[in-house]
Design a protein around this motif. Structure first.
Motif, PDB file in Angstrom:
ATOM      1  N   GLY B  13      72.261 -52.300 -32.486  1.00 28.80           N
ATOM      2  CA  GLY B  13      72.367 -50.960 -33.050  1.00 28.80           C
ATOM      3  C   GLY B  13      72.046 -49.838 -32.102  1.00 28.80           C
ATOM      4  N   GLN B  14      71.786 -50.157 -30.830  1.00 29.67           N
ATOM      5  CA  GLN B  14      71.414 -49.108 -29.873  1.00 29.67           C
ATOM      6  C   GLN B  14      72.682 -48.446 -29.329  1.00 29.67           C
ATOM      7  N   LEU B  15      72.785 -47.157 -29.536  1.00 25.37           N
ATOM      8  CA  LEU B  15      73.992 -46.424 -29.160  1.00 25.37           C
ATOM      9  C   LEU B  15      74.247 -46.469 -27.657  1.00 25.37           C
ATOM     10  N   ALA B  16      73.214 -46.634 -26.870  1.00 21.36           N
ATOM     11  CA  ALA B  16      73.371 -46.582 -25.412  1.00 21.36           C
ATOM     12  C   ALA B  16      74.053 -47.824 -24.847  1.00 21.36           C
ATOM     13  N   THR B 639      78.086 -51.464 -43.232  1.00 21.31           N
ATOM     14  CA  THR B 639      78.042 -52.442 -42.139  1.00 21.31           C
ATOM     15  C   THR B 639      76.976 -53.502 -42.367  1.00 21.31           C
ATOM     16  N   GLY B 640      76.168 -53.344 -43.396  1.00 22.91           N
ATOM     17  CA  GLY B 640      75.028 -54.245 -43.569  1.00 22.91           C
ATOM     18  C   GLY B 640      73.979 -53.942 -42.521  1.00 22.91           C
ATOM     19  N   ARG B 641      74.293 -54.246 -41.311  1.00 25.09           N
ATOM     20  CA  ARG B 641      73.486 -53.858 -40.162  1.00 25.09           C
ATOM     21  C   ARG B 641      74.467 -53.598 -39.026  1.00 25.09           C
ATOM     22  N   THR B 642      74.365 -52.443 -38.416  1.00 23.46           N
ATOM     23  CA  THR B 642      75.292 -52.107 -37.334  1.00 23.46           C
ATOM     24  C   THR B 642      74.847 -52.816 -36.058  1.00 23.46           C
ATOM     25  N   ILE B 643      75.699 -53.682 -35.544  1.00 31.10           N
ATOM     26  CA  ILE B 643      75.329 -54.479 -34.371  1.00 31.10           C
ATOM     27  C   ILE B 643      75.683 -53.726 -33.082  1.00 31.10           C
ATOM     28  N   PHE B 644      76.957 -53.555 -32.842  1.00 37.31           N
ATOM     29  CA  PHE B 644      77.456 -52.885 -31.625  1.00 37.31           C
ATOM     30  C   PHE B 644      77.824 -51.466 -32.028  1.00 37.31           C
ATOM     31  N   LYS B 645      76.896 -50.573 -31.815  1.00 38.17           N
ATOM     32  CA  LYS B 645      77.015 -49.226 -32.375  1.00 38.17           C
ATOM     33  C   LYS B 645      78.254 -48.495 -31.860  1.00 38.17           C
ATOM     34  N   GLN B 646      78.469 -48.539 -30.538  1.00 37.51           N
ATOM     35  CA  GLN B 646      79.629 -47.829 -29.997  1.00 37.51           C
ATOM     36  C   GLN B 646      80.927 -48.390 -30.569  1.00 37.51           C
ATOM     37  N   GLY B 647      81.005 -49.705 -30.653  1.00 35.09           N
ATOM     38  CA  GLY B 647      82.211 -50.320 -31.203  1.00 35.09           C
ATOM     39  C   GLY B 647      82.395 -49.984 -32.669  1.00 35.09           C
ATOM     40  N   THR B 648      81.306 -49.921 -33.401  1.00 33.27           N
ATOM     41  CA  THR B 648      81.390 -49.597 -34.824  1.00 33.27           C
ATOM     42  C   THR B 648      81.901 -48.180 -35.030  1.00 33.27           C
ATOM     43  N   ILE B 649      81.383 -47.267 -34.238  1.00 27.00           N
ATOM     44  CA  ILE B 649      81.830 -45.875 -34.356  1.00 27.00           C
ATOM     45  C   ILE B 649      83.327 -45.777 -34.062  1.00 27.00           C
ATOM     46  N   LYS B 650      83.743 -46.469 -33.003  1.00 33.06           N
ATOM     47  CA  LYS B 650      85.172 -46.432 -32.665  1.00 33.06           C
ATOM     48  C   LYS B 650      86.024 -47.013 -33.786  1.00 33.06           C
ATOM     49  N   GLU B 651      85.546 -48.109 -34.338  1.00 31.76           N
ATOM     50  CA  GLU B 651      86.308 -48.778 -35.388  1.00 31.76           C
ATOM     51  C   GLU B 651      86.449 -47.863 -36.608  1.00 31.76           C
ATOM     52  N   MET B 652      85.381 -47.178 -36.949  1.00 32.24           N
ATOM     53  CA  MET B 652      85.452 -46.289 -38.122  1.00 32.24           C
ATOM     54  C   MET B 652      86.301 -45.058 -37.816  1.00 32.24           C
ATOM     55  N   ARG B 653      86.169 -44.548 -36.599  1.00 33.83           N
ATOM     56  CA  ARG B 653      86.938 -43.357 -36.223  1.00 33.83           C
ATOM     57  C   ARG B 653      88.433 -43.660 -36.215  1.00 33.83           C
ATOM     58  N   SER B 654      88.793 -44.778 -35.596  1.00 36.70           N
ATOM     59  CA  SER B 654      90.213 -45.139 -35.609  1.00 36.70           C
ATOM     60  C   SER B 654      90.648 -45.488 -37.017  1.00 36.70           C
ATOM     61  N   GLY B 655      89.706 -45.963 -37.834  1.00 31.01           N
ATOM     62  CA  GLY B 655      90.036 -46.234 -39.237  1.00 31.01           C
ATOM     63  C   GLY B 655      90.506 -44.994 -39.952  1.00 31.01           C
ATOM     64  N   SER B 656      89.895 -43.869 -39.638  1.00 32.63           N
ATOM     65  CA  SER B 656      90.347 -42.611 -40.241  1.00 32.63           C
ATOM     66  C   SER B 656      91.779 -42.299 -39.815  1.00 32.63           C
ATOM     67  N   GLU B 657      92.040 -42.428 -38.515  1.00 27.24           N
ATOM     68  CA  GLU B 657      93.398 -42.136 -38.033  1.00 27.24           C
ATOM     69  C   GLU B 657      94.408 -43.110 -38.626  1.00 27.24           C
ATOM     70  N   LEU B 658      94.013 -44.366 -38.733  1.00 28.02           N
ATOM     71  CA  LEU B 658      94.943 -45.345 -39.284  1.00 28.02           C
ATOM     72  C   LEU B 658      95.222 -45.103 -40.765  1.00 28.02           C
ATOM     73  N   GLN B 659      94.236 -44.615 -41.488  1.00 29.10           N
ATOM     74  CA  GLN B 659      94.488 -44.294 -42.886  1.00 29.10           C
ATOM     75  C   GLN B 659      95.487 -43.135 -43.008  1.00 29.10           C
ATOM     76  N   ILE B 660      95.360 -42.181 -42.100  1.00 26.42           N
ATOM     77  CA  ILE B 660      96.339 -41.088 -42.083  1.00 26.42           C
ATOM     78  C   ILE B 660      97.716 -41.649 -41.759  1.00 26.42           C
TER      79      ILE B 660
END
Lengths: 254, 759
Positions: B13-16, B639-660
């Protein structure tokens, strides 16, 4: 596969080596051009500025030194073989004669990422195939082959170009830059570093194309707005859909 | 956003923490399947059928073989997974191996294929009519009931309800996966050994398919995948692996690079399901749903299988409806195969039941948000159809409430088509939707991980899967680092996606990788940790402590320490100095395991939740042109628990674009008479570009709920991120007061104008 001799950076790769893998009959290229220059830069003899292409040098000289400053200390130098000339025209003639087609039908010479290259190409081979399958520069990707996705974008004399719509034989005398040319060993270019820091990629297949388009944009406009970036990468598709992050990373420059 | 207090973790979960493969991508060194053997390979191309149903009666390849540079031609007699029977337009019927890809493509055009054409059926509704031609996909029928589930007395509940409504939803949109990297592979034989590079979301599964196709011993089949150029569920890779291997065999084992053109990639691979539904509701006047009778029909195309039996999942589990019936019918036609596009259930299923719920709300003259909240199932409520399964750890209610707050919904929602004119004349709309998703839980029993220590005290994680779009193997790296007590930088990604040196990490689809492979690597790390700690006890001089076991030591920052006296510690490097090579392996766990404790971490009661999701959209619709602009999109995922924070953010962000993309762009054009796809290029498929993403504000929020079933309680989120495109369709309804008929396509301006009565 015939006539597929390749010269890269002065090292000849014989077609017999290639044909052995494909179990074909060898027909050696009869002439190669050996060059030794590692990094090809065109230097202005008036003020010492360096350019990636002859066209850039010519534009600079005509704009900045149009009235013809006397050349007192230096001359126009061919970056490929060090030959010196008193005029742009003489330099151009030398390049055309020795480094454009080498006088052999189907043989083309150009500079890739600073390295002079001479190789035999079929007249229907597109530049992406030449780069990837003859020069092993796999960083250039091919997503559609018909100019709709932008993944194959490279810079030809500094201009973003779809390699899938460009014939290799057209590239004689051109200066081609691919994604592999941006970094120097472990040192990433500032643009690559920003893309990495911002994680502005997903699967990565479209990323080289986006970066090359962005490099050309930033060369002309170091501080582009979001809308300017959108226009500059309008020919690119990201099927993972990472548009907003990529655009935001390029905007504002590096 | 953590909904409950959780143990502090050092790495997870560490963003760095970056993607360890990112530098390869930005430098062009990410190697995809075709990125090898330049100058040392031949090239393969395929020819596709020009009829939608029939049988091949003759193939004349003389002209193709006479072309200079052509080495061989393959047909169904050479390729194990091809047949002489034709079941869709665009099916693979032959292939050419040549000196370059241009010759191969040209020669394909010279192959003459003769067919005996037979009656087929393209349209799903026609396929269900009595006397319709059989598609031939299933014996004796074009359709079958995939799900028929009844709880309580839905007919009685609906009949006695004060409000009754039947809503009809047309077929949701269907589209090709259109992944940017075309389907391609490189295959060659060395003696009896076969080597294949493919883009694959399940490299070990593809290997098994190759083994079976050629009847070979598994130890002679070697498959590899590193980077996959987008997948969305369409890149398991069996097809291209088998075809390219057959092509290579035809030319005595020479390396063959099979490259499908963009058009042929889109023709020969799968498309998203289209689903329509009729849903009968029984409710009280104030919006309490008493009964539902939901019938779904799914277009399976020419798929030999059609796993859409669960399209009702969100409706069944998200809402507390005591009397209900859910029926799902799969229809087979002679159209392209349907398959997973980021889930076979939820995007089309949710589109159907979300729009039906909004229709019910409009009928009741209610705010749909209030209708949804009134009927949400409680957290921890037993599954009404399987009471021994408790749906714990969900965050659906909390995510709805967050979206309500973040969007300013209370001040923005208006009745459909009323009080909606913006200052610029466009029509404003807003909507929130969400559901318990059918993906993301554990079920990792068939998945495994492998971890090895290096002599300097660092370690390598060998993942049996590709690097997907958001860096899937990094999830395993995080889990290993956390479990071993190592610094993130001390855990490297070893060779991955290589069937020779990795264990099967499972398919990287269905949001199953996080829980499946993640639990496998957690067990692998525990296995390694026990070995490492045993050596650490000896090397740190702790062996003299009576009764000491590996449970008495722990690790942090790549150092092992004695719990009773943390000053007694030893670095991993010191432990590994002179120690024999150590490795750990482990299997993933099934979802129903008992409570677990990992080291000092009490992970709590095991639930079995999924990567649930909610989303909201705010739109502006131009009533003159029908153009829809998404002003804002909010994507909330449990996410239950966010494991790979950067990857999770990307996945959700692209999820928004994909929904559009799903709502406004993704679509296809067909000639129904011949079965021909007319949109097999990006421009024809209306693939959006940067110019189509304008001033949208995209917002993402991960919710960490209290489920403990996954590794460190994590859920998979690949599918949940993209399933709520119905929020945009419902927001358009809120704007214009009329429904845009999907008709197997997106909400294009012409359809919006039609809904407005202007076209």
């Amino acid at each position: 596969m015939k006539n597929a001799g390749i010269v890269v950076g002065g090292t000849a790769v014989g077609s017999s080596f290639i044909l052995a893998a494909c179990k074909g009959d060898a027909e050696e290229v009869t002439k190669t051009v050996t060059v030794t220059t590692a990094t090809a830069k065109f230097k202005c003899p008036y003020d010492g500025q360096e350019f990636d292409t002859y066209a850039e040098l010519q534009a600079h000289v005509e704009a900045a030194h149009k009235e013809g400053d006397p050349i007192t200390f230096t001359k126009f130098v061919s970056p490929y073989d060090g030959a010196e000339f008193d005029s742009l025209e003489a330099l151009k003639a030398h390049l055309d004669a020795n480094f454009m087609t080498a006088g052999i039908p189907g043989v083309v010479s150009f500079v890739v990422n600073g390295n002079p290259v001479t190789l035999k190409v079929e007249d229907y081979w597109t530049l992406d195939f030449v780069l990837r399958d003859r020069l092993a520069l796999y960083g250039t990707k091919v997503g559609c082959g018909v100019g709709q996705c932008g993944a194959c974008t490279v810079l030809v004399d500094g201009v973003p170009t779809f390699a899938c719509l460009t014939l290799g034989i057209e590239c004689g005398g051109k200066n081609i830059e691919t994604i592999e040319g941006l970094s120097n060993g472990t040192n990433l270019s500032p643009l690559q570093q920003k893309m990495l820091d911002n994680e502005a990629f997903q699967c990565g297949f479209c990323t080289p194309g986006f970066i090359m388009a962005a490099k050309a944009l930033l060369a002309e406009n170091p501080n582009p707005t979001v809308d300017e970036v959108r226009e500059a990468v309008a020919g690119h598709i990201c099927t993972c859909h990472n548009f907003k992050a990529t655009i935001a990373t390029i905007a504002g420059g590096v | 956003m953590a909904l409950v207090e959780k143990p502090e973790l050092k790495v997870i979960g560490q963003l760095a923490n970056p993607d360890k493969l990112g530098a390869k991508i930005v430098t062009g060194n990410a190697d995809f399947a075709s990125d090898r053997l330049a100058g040392r390979k031949l090239y393969g191309a395929i020819k596709c059928s020009t009829i939608m149903k029939g049988v091949i009666t003759n193939i004349n390849a003389d002209a193709a073989l006479a072309e200079p540079g052509v080495r061989a031609v393959v047909t169904y007699e050479d390729v194990p997974n091809w047949t002489e029977g034709i079941f869709k337009w665009g099916q693979e019927v032959a292939g050419v191996i040549a000196d370059d890809p241009y010759i191969a493509e040209r020669a394909c055009d010279l192959i003459e294929v003769e067919y005996e054409e037979r009656p087929g059926v393209f349209d799903t509704d026609e396929a269900m009519q009595a006397g319709a031609p059989l598609s031939g996909i299933r014996p004796d029928t074009n359709y079958y009931t995939a799900t028929d589930l009844t709880r309580g007395d839905p007919d009685g509940a609906i009949a006695s309800a004060p409000v009754q409504l039947e809503t009809i939803q047309g077929y949701s949109t269907t589209y090709q996966h259109a992944t940017l990297e075309p389907h391609q592979s490189v295959a060659w034989w060395v003696g009896e050994d076969l080597y294949v590079w493919i883009p694959s979301q399940h490299i070990h599964g593809a290997k098994n398919a190759v083994v079976n196709a050629f009847g070979m011993p598994a130890n002679k089949v070697h498959l590899f995948t590193h980077f996959t150029g987008c997948g969305h569920g369409d890149k398991t890779g069996e097809n291209t692996a088998i075809v390219s291997a057959a092509m290579s065999r035809k030319v005595n084992g020479a390396p063959v690079n099979l490259i499908k053109t963009r058009q042929k990639s889109m023709l020969t691979h799968s498309w998203q399901f289209a689903v329509k539904s009729t849903i009968k509701w029984g409710a009280t006047q104030d919006g309490k749903i008493l009964g539902v009778d939901a019938k779904f029909w799914g277009d399976g195309g020419s798929s030999g299988f059609a796993p859409i039996a669960n399209v009702h999942f969100g409706l069944r589990t998200t809402y507390n409806i005591p009397d209900a019936r859910f029926q799902v019918t799969t229809i087979s036609t002679n159209s392209p195969a349907r398959g997973y596009w980021r889930c076979v259930n939820d995007p089309p299923g949710a589109c159907n039941y979300d729009t039906a719920l909004y229709k019910l709300a409009a009928h009741l003259d209610m705010d749909p948000y209030q209708l949804i909240m009134k009927n949400l199932a409680e957290n921890d409520a037993p599954d009404l159809d399987a009471p021994n399964r408790v749906w714990g750890g969900i965050a659906v209610k909390e995510m709805f409430e967050w979206l309500h707050q973040e969007t300013g919904y209370a001040g923005k929602w208006h009745k459909p088509g009323e009080n909606n004119v913006m200052d610029d004349g466009r029509l404003h709309g807003i909507a929130i939707v969400g559901h318990r998703d059918s993906h993301g839980s554990v079920n990792g029993a068939s998945r495994a991980g492998l971890v090895t220590m290096c002599p300097d005290g660092t370690c390598l994680v060998n993942v049996g899967g590709a690097r997907g779009p958001s860096g899937g193997p990094m999830i395993c790296v995080h889990i290993v680092a956390e479990t071993l007590g190592m610094k993130y930088e001390d855990v490297g990604l070893g060779e991955w996606g290589n069937t020779d040196v990795s264990l099967d990490a499972g398919i990287q689809a269905g949001s199953g990788f996080t829980g499946g492979a993640g639990s496998g690597f957690m067990n692998a790390a525990l296995d390694l940790r026990n070995k490492l700690f045993s050596y650490a006890i000896g090397k740190a001089g702790l062996r003299e402590i009576e009764g000491i076991t590996v449970d008495d030591v722990a690790a942090e920052n790549s150092e092992v320490y004695y719990k009773a006296d943390p000053t007694k510690r030893i670095t991993f490097r010191q432990v590994m100095s002179g120690t024999p090579p150590l490795a750990g392996s482990g299997f993933g766990w099934a979802s129903h395991l008992k409570n677990r404790t990992v080291g000092d971490l009490e992970l709590g009661e095991v639930c079995n939740s999924n990567g649930n999701s909610c989303a909201a959209a705010e739109v502006a619709v131009d009533p003159d042109t029908g153009e829809v602009e998404v002003l804002g999109h909010w994507n909330a995922v449990d996410t239950g628990r966010t494991i790979f924070k950067q990857g999770t953010i990307k996945e959700m962000r692209s999820g928004s674009e994909l929904q559009i993309w799903e709502a406004l762009y993704a679509g296809s054009i067909w000639d129904k008479a011949s079965g021909a796809c007319l949109s097999s290029q990006y421009t024809e498929a209306m693939m959006p570009t940067a110019m189509d993403f304008k001033g949208e504000n995209l917002h993402q929020q991960d919710f960490e709920s209290y489920d403990a079933a996954g590794p460190y309680g994590a859920h998979g989120i690949g599918e949940p991120c993209v399933t709520n495109y119905s929020c945009i369709i419902c927001a358009i309804f809120n704007a214009i007061g009329a429904w845009v008929e999907p008709d197997k396509g997106p909400c294009t301006p012409d359809k919006v104008l039609k809904a407005l009565g202007k076209a």
